[in-house]
Design a protein around this motif. Structure first.
Motif, mmCIF file in Angstrom:
data_model
loop_
_atom_site.group_PDB
_atom_site.id
_atom_site.type_symbol
_atom_site.label_atom_id
_atom_site.label_comp_id
_atom_site.label_asym_id
_atom_site.label_seq_id
_atom_site.Cartn_x
_atom_site.Cartn_y
_atom_site.Cartn_z
ATOM 1 N N TYR A 128 2.607 -1.090 -4.521
ATOM 2 C CA TYR A 128 1.837 -0.268 -3.593
ATOM 3 C C TYR A 128 2.606 -0.042 -2.290
ATOM 4 C CZ TYR A 128 -2.596 -0.392 -6.186
ATOM 5 O OH TYR A 128 -3.579 -0.221 -7.125
ATOM 6 N N ASP A 132 -0.796 3.374 0.150
ATOM 7 C CA ASP A 132 -1.663 2.964 -0.963
ATOM 8 C C ASP A 132 -2.606 1.850 -0.531
ATOM 9 O OD1 ASP A 132 -0.441 4.748 -2.743
ATOM 10 O OD2 ASP A 132 1.035 3.252 -3.389
ATOM 11 N N GLN A 135 -5.357 3.156 1.712
ATOM 12 C CA GLN A 135 -6.351 3.903 0.956
ATOM 13 C C GLN A 135 -7.218 2.963 0.129
ATOM 14 O OE1 GLN A 135 -6.870 7.342 1.232
ATOM 15 N NE2 GLN A 135 -8.759 6.728 0.208
#
Length: 225
Positions: A128, A132, A135
């Motif tokens: 990630y 990422d 989010q």
């Protein structure tokens, strides 16, 4: 109320007139006679869904996430999707989203509130990016916040050893946000020592909430509810 940890993400909850089974993938079940049986499947991952649930007998109903594409027309299935409200006889069902597949779910049964997270977790994987991760936090907290005003007696939440030091990101947020009386860990992949660690790290911060320690498959808890 009697709660049994069966295996991985599977718990059973026994009430006076109902017997609930969440995300069964195998293992011994002590299904009582004369009660309404509800099988709940939060999504189709093989560590949450096993077609053996259709081999059992009794007064059975199924609550199944619509990401599962099997033809189940010969069974009494209530198909559910995120952000839905459903009535199953005298049982109220509310569904929420996931940060993986399928749903997380809340049921009101015999005056009790029961929540199962499915795969709704604060997933942090090495691949990630920072974007990422940011989010993921937005997506995860958004879904948990939808449940914060519900009256919850037991919450079954992810504590996953594969996330290493991030294993408790979801659990700590569930504890902070949900007004549940009892918190049961799931998704431990057999590493039950993580349950003990989670309880040790967070029980003192939430003295009005009871974090349950899982020591083995088949462990049963009799709750004064």
């Amino acid at each position: 109320m009697k709660v049994t940890f069966v295996r991985h993400s599977c718990y059973t909850v026994e009430l006076k007139n109902h017997f609930l089974i969440f995300d069964y993938i195998g293992g011994p079940l002590n299904i009582p006679k004369g009660k309404k049986i509800i099988w709940v499947v939060t999504h189709g991952h093989k560590d949450h869904y096993n077609k053996d649930i259709f081999t059992f007998h009794g007064e059975i109903q199924y609550v199944i996430s619509n990401d599962i594409v099997d033809d189940l027309s010969k069974y009494q299935v209530t198909w559910v999707e995120p952000d839905g409200v459903y009535s199953l006889d005298d049982v109220l069902i509310k569904t929420y989203g996931s940060t993986d597949e399928g749903i997380s779910i809340y049921l009101q049964v015999e005056g009790k509130g029961i929540y199962h997270s499915g795969d709704l977790n604060y997933w942090i994987w090495p691949r990630y990016s920072q974007k990422d991760i940011e989010q993921m936090e937005i997506d995860f907290t958004k879904e948990v916040n939808k449940v914060k005003d519900e009256i919850i007696d037991i919450a079954m939440i992810i504590v996953d050893p594969r996330l290493k030091d991030d294993y408790s990101l979801a659990g700590s947020y569930y504890l902070k946000t949900l007004n549940a009386k009892y918190f049961f860990p799931l998704h431990m992949w057999g590493e039950f020592s993580l349950s003990k660690r989670f309880k040790k790290e967070f029980q003192g911060l939430y003295p009005d909430k009871k974090i349950m320690e899982i020591k083995k498959e088949g462990q049963t808890f009799s709750l004064p509810l």
